[in-house]
Design a protein around this motif. Structure first.
Motif, PDB file in Angstrom:
ATOM      1  N   GLU A 196       0.741  -1.245   0.014  1.00 45.19           N
ATOM      2  CA  GLU A 196      -0.112   0.040   0.237  1.00 45.19           C
ATOM      3  C   GLU A 196       0.989   1.299  -0.049  1.00 45.19           C
ATOM      4  O   GLU A 196       0.574   2.210  -0.862  1.00 45.19           O
ATOM      5  CB  GLU A 196      -0.942   0.128   0.951  1.00 45.19           C
ATOM      6  CG  GLU A 196      -1.932   1.426   1.181  1.00 45.19           C
ATOM      7  CD  GLU A 196      -2.679   1.179   2.670  1.00 45.19           C
ATOM      8  OE1 GLU A 196      -3.402   2.276   2.850  1.00 45.19           O
ATOM      9  OE2 GLU A 196      -2.558   0.310   3.228  1.00 45.19           O
ATOM     10  N   GLY A 197       1.975   1.085   0.976  1.00 41.66           N
ATOM     11  CA  GLY A 197       2.794   2.476   0.888  1.00 41.66           C
ATOM     12  C   GLY A 197       3.550   2.665  -0.309  1.00 41.66           C
ATOM     13  O   GLY A 197       3.748   3.757  -0.917  1.00 41.66           O
ATOM     14  N   LEU A 198       4.071   1.404  -1.080  1.00 45.30           N
ATOM     15  CA  LEU A 198       4.699   1.553  -2.298  1.00 45.30           C
ATOM     16  C   LEU A 198       3.854   2.050  -3.495  1.00 45.30           C
ATOM     17  O   LEU A 198       4.109   3.085  -4.315  1.00 45.30           O
ATOM     18  CB  LEU A 198       5.366   0.267  -2.898  1.00 45.30           C
ATOM     19  CG  LEU A 198       6.473  -0.385  -2.114  1.00 45.30           C
ATOM     20  CD1 LEU A 198       6.666  -1.608  -2.605  1.00 45.30           C
ATOM     21  CD2 LEU A 198       7.733   0.772  -2.641  1.00 45.30           C
ATOM     22  N   ILE A 199       2.706   1.590  -3.524  1.00 46.48           N
ATOM     23  CA  ILE A 199       1.840   2.379  -4.504  1.00 46.48           C
ATOM     24  C   ILE A 199       1.437   3.733  -4.274  1.00 46.48           C
ATOM     25  O   ILE A 199       1.404   4.635  -5.320  1.00 46.48           O
ATOM     26  CB  ILE A 199       0.451   1.417  -4.531  1.00 46.48           C
ATOM     27  CG1 ILE A 199       0.515   0.003  -4.912  1.00 46.48           C
ATOM     28  CG2 ILE A 199      -0.641   2.057  -5.496  1.00 46.48           C
ATOM     29  CD1 ILE A 199      -0.672  -1.010  -5.015  1.00 46.48           C
ATOM     30  N   THR A 200       1.338   3.996  -3.279  1.00 47.11           N
ATOM     31  CA  THR A 200       1.161   5.634  -2.883  1.00 47.11           C
ATOM     32  C   THR A 200       2.393   6.346  -3.070  1.00 47.11           C
ATOM     33  O   THR A 200       2.353   7.531  -3.608  1.00 47.11           O
ATOM     34  CB  THR A 200       0.513   5.486  -1.385  1.00 47.11           C
ATOM     35  OG1 THR A 200      -0.597   4.936  -1.044  1.00 47.11           O
ATOM     36  CG2 THR A 200       0.389   7.110  -0.917  1.00 47.11           C
ATOM     37  N   SER A 201       3.563   5.820  -2.615  1.00 48.17           N
ATOM     38  CA  SER A 201       4.634   6.492  -2.765  1.00 48.17           C
ATOM     39  C   SER A 201       5.559   6.637  -3.838  1.00 48.17           C
ATOM     40  O   SER A 201       6.270   7.390  -3.841  1.00 48.17           O
ATOM     41  CB  SER A 201       5.618   6.006  -1.560  1.00 48.17           C
ATOM     42  OG  SER A 201       5.999   4.849  -1.926  1.00 48.17           O
ATOM     43  N   PHE A 202       5.115   5.810  -4.860  1.00 42.17           N
ATOM     44  CA  PHE A 202       5.907   5.667  -6.120  1.00 42.17           C
ATOM     45  C   PHE A 202       5.754   6.998  -6.980  1.00 42.17           C
ATOM     46  O   PHE A 202       6.591   7.506  -7.670  1.00 42.17           O
ATOM     47  CB  PHE A 202       5.422   4.672  -6.950  1.00 42.17           C
ATOM     48  CG  PHE A 202       6.471   3.463  -6.962  1.00 42.17           C
ATOM     49  CD1 PHE A 202       7.019   3.080  -5.789  1.00 42.17           C
ATOM     50  CD2 PHE A 202       6.979   2.897  -8.216  1.00 42.17           C
ATOM     51  CE1 PHE A 202       7.869   2.098  -5.737  1.00 42.17           C
ATOM     52  CE2 PHE A 202       7.812   1.841  -8.276  1.00 42.17           C
ATOM     53  CZ  PHE A 202       8.325   1.448  -6.798  1.00 42.17           C
ATOM     54  N   LEU A 203       4.562   7.593  -6.551  1.00 38.59           N
ATOM     55  CA  LEU A 203       4.287   9.225  -6.972  1.00 38.59           C
ATOM     56  C   LEU A 203       5.504  10.053  -6.721  1.00 38.59           C
ATOM     57  O   LEU A 203       6.149  10.857  -7.424  1.00 38.59           O
ATOM     58  CB  LEU A 203       3.165   9.744  -6.830  1.00 38.59           C
ATOM     59  CG  LEU A 203       2.628  11.162  -7.237  1.00 38.59           C
ATOM     60  CD1 LEU A 203       2.353  11.016  -8.747  1.00 38.59           C
ATOM     61  CD2 LEU A 203       1.731  11.889  -6.394  1.00 38.59           C
ATOM     62  N   SER A 204       5.823  10.021  -5.194  1.00 38.79           N
ATOM     63  CA  SER A 204       6.909  10.697  -4.657  1.00 38.79           C
ATOM     64  C   SER A 204       8.293  10.404  -5.180  1.00 38.79           C
ATOM     65  O   SER A 204       9.066  11.589  -5.297  1.00 38.79           O
ATOM     66  CB  SER A 204       6.714  10.577  -3.087  1.00 38.79           C
ATOM     67  OG  SER A 204       5.432  11.040  -2.915  1.00 38.79           O
ATOM     68  N   ILE A 205       8.374   9.188  -5.445  1.00 36.54           N
ATOM     69  CA  ILE A 205       9.769   8.766  -5.938  1.00 36.54           C
ATOM     70  C   ILE A 205       9.977   9.512  -7.368  1.00 36.54           C
ATOM     71  O   ILE A 205      10.870  10.202  -7.714  1.00 36.54           O
ATOM     72  CB  ILE A 205       9.898   7.273  -6.282  1.00 36.54           C
ATOM     73  CG1 ILE A 205       9.866   6.872  -4.793  1.00 36.54           C
ATOM     74  CG2 ILE A 205      11.344   6.994  -6.804  1.00 36.54           C
ATOM     75  CD1 ILE A 205       9.818   5.289  -4.736  1.00 36.54           C
ATOM     76  N   GLY A 206       8.770   9.448  -8.024  1.00 42.15           N
ATOM     77  CA  GLY A 206       8.989  10.031  -9.545  1.00 42.15           C
ATOM     78  C   GLY A 206       9.295  11.626  -9.422  1.00 42.15           C
ATOM     79  O   GLY A 206      10.016  12.252 -10.275  1.00 42.15           O
TER      80      GLY A 206
END
Length: 545
Positions: free
Chosen positions: A66-76
């Motif tokens: 859940e954290g990865l799906i949400t946070s991948f936007l922030s990595i980008g």
């Protein structure tokens, strides 16, 4: 159409620039809001959640996925914001934004074509994050360099206003599409960002380019035309406001020619307090994230479901509406009370209401209606302080506090800190909240106390100053808490600067200039400013420097 602000002419083009460019903020807010809705949509859970089947017949979320799906936007966005500076400097502010919109559309397509692989959604959010990160560097930069200083605070702060608008729109669309039983519930929610992106990518090409970017490349006639456009006049008209800003920009460009080209390393040089401003920008942007606002935006539906509320979607929409409406107050506060005081009092207010929110959840029975109601009220008051101070104020700081040579790069570095902090919160919050529950609010309360101290000790008051005067302020050798008393040479107080802006009839001052104004030779030609333009009837009126 020409408006008058403090006696200064403001063209409707300035408002169009503020609104259209701020669609970059809307895309950021929309992506933030949509994931909070998607994560609890039944079809989305059935396709992408990997945990055991719960009592509702749906698989539970693994908190790390859940954290990865949400946070991948922030990595980008963290990667994209570093690309934003060279794109904005190389292509120009407008063309860079159009390119970034193209990247955003690719990310949307990747997401809506996903079927059962959660990592495809995450990768799509990574790609859209690249675009949103680059836009977050380019948009405030473009706005602050282009719109007149008399309305700079309000118009640059529209970037944050549109972020909140995007969050609210995503929540409302999410409420509607949640009623759909198949994958259209979340696919449609994602796809509806496409028309908003196209509006920015195409519409921005009809706006003038940044006059400071044009002048730095020797395109002086275009720079003058851009300045005249945002003031609502033509090149042939006599306008001392345009002449003043044009001469100031040319003087700065001429001064910069004597310096070596500014690379990334130049952002960390102590000369002219460049390092100070870079580190302050990084600290403030990180501090904006650690206020705790995105804890509510990303996981608000989950938080209030845990508090015993069955209509968490509607509660989230209420918070989104409060955030959006209160941001209008932020536009007024930043124009009226400056930059320092709102940041100081805003952080203090957020600390108080986070304490109430956390204490109610920790000490009370979170499943009872009185406690849940108290948490909603405290969250709304928290958002009131956030939306009127730290939310728009930090983007304004990034737009106006750096010197021109390194402005794009410093803005990128500062915004990078925002996105890295955003990633940390979005990725670790599910796990942390599951471990300490509502005690997480105390963590953000401590961060806001630190924000309050930092704002008092280090943030300079830049209200009513030109971008060139802001650079002088930071090099005036005074501490931040005395910066409100600093004024450009020829003035005695900031009130006098505002009074100068409030002159009723500019033509009077062309014929009979006050002691604060005088004609000045063009920095490039050595001739009087009126001779530098093909406009013999206009005398250049610039502040003595």
């Amino acid at each position: 159409m020409v408006l008058q602000v403090h006696g200064s002419p403001i063209g409707v083009t300035s408002i169009v620039i503020a609104g259209l460019a701020s669609m970059g903020g809307f895309l950021f807010g929309y992506d933030t809001g949509q994931i909070a809705c998607m994560i609890i949509m039944p079809d989305f859970q059935r396709r992408f959640a990997t945990g055991p089947i719960g009592s509702d017949g749906l698989p539970a979320w693994n908190s790390w996925i859940e954290g990865l799906i949400t946070s991948f936007l922030s990595i980008g966005t963290a990667i994209g914001v570093l690309c934003g500076a060279p794109l904005a400097d190389g292509l120009g502010r407008r063309h860079a934004m159009s390119v970034e919109v193209g990247v955003f559309l690719v990310g949307v397509i990747i997401q809506v074509t996903a079927f059962t692989a959660w990592y495809q959604v995450a990768i799509g959010r990574l790609v859209t994050g690249l675009a949103i990160g680059a836009l977050s560097a380019a948009v405030p930069l473009y706005q602050s360099e282009t719109v007149p200083r008399q309305v700079r605070a309000a118009l640059v702060a529209t970037y944050q206003l549109f972020i909140t608008f995007g969050i609210l729109v995503a929540y409302l669309i999410g409420i509607g599409t949640d009623q759909i039983s198949n994958s259209a519930s979340w696919r449609l929610l994602i796809a509806l960002s496409i028309p908003f992106a196209l509006l920015l990518g195409i519409g921005i090409q009809f706006c003038p380019e940044s006059p400071r970017w044009l002048a730095a490349r020797g395109r002086n006639d275009e720079a003058y035309k851009s300045l005249a456009n945002v003031r609502g006049c033509t090149v042939e008209e006599s306008n001392p406001w345009v002449e003043q800003e044009y001469a100031d920009i040319l003087a700065l460009v001429e001064s910069d020619k004597k310096l070596e080209p500014a690379g990334w390393a130049a952002c960390f040089r102590p000369q002219r307090r460049t390092l100070y401003r870079t580190l302050l920008g990084i600290t403030l942007q990180a501090g904006q994230q650690f206020t705790g606002a995105n804890y509510f935006f990303y996981y608000g539906s989950t938080i209030f479901t845990g508090a015993g509320l069955s209509n968490a979607f509607y509660t989230q929409a209420i918070l989104g509406a409060v955030n959006f409406v209160c941001t209008f107050g932020g536009l007024y506060i930043l124009e009226t009370y400056g930059r320092r005081l709102p940041l100081i009092y805003g952080a203090a207010g957020m600390s108080v209401w986070l304490c109430v929110f956390a204490t109610a959840g920790v000490a009370g029975n979170a499943n009872t209606k009185p406690i849940a109601d108290l948490q909603i009220v405290s969250a709304c008051f928290f958002l009131l302080f956030y939306a009127t101070t730290w939310a728009p104020g930090i983007w304004l700081f990034v737009g106006e506090s750096f010197s021109y040579r390194t402005r794009a790069k410093q803005a990128s570095l500062a915004t990078l800190a925002n996105w890295v902090s955003n990633f940390l919160i979005s990725y670790f919050s599910p796990a942390i909240a599951s471990a300490i529950d509502f005690g997480y609010g105390y963590v953000f309360m401590g961060c806001n106390i630190a924000n309050c101290i930092i704002a008092y000790c280090f943030v300079y008051e830049t209200e009513s100053l030109t971008l060139e005067a802001v650079d002088q302020l930071y090099n005036a050798g005074i501490p931040a808490w005395r910066s409100r008393k600093w004024v450009p040479e020829g003035y005695e107080s900031r009130d006098q600067v505002k009074a100068q802006d409030s002159m009723d009839d500019n033509a009077t001052h062309i014929d009979d200039p006050s002691p604060q104004w005088k004609s000045k030779p063009d920095p490039l030609t050595g001739e009087e400013t009126d001779k530098a333009r093909k406009n013999p009837g206009v005398k250049g009126m610039t502040q003595t420097a």
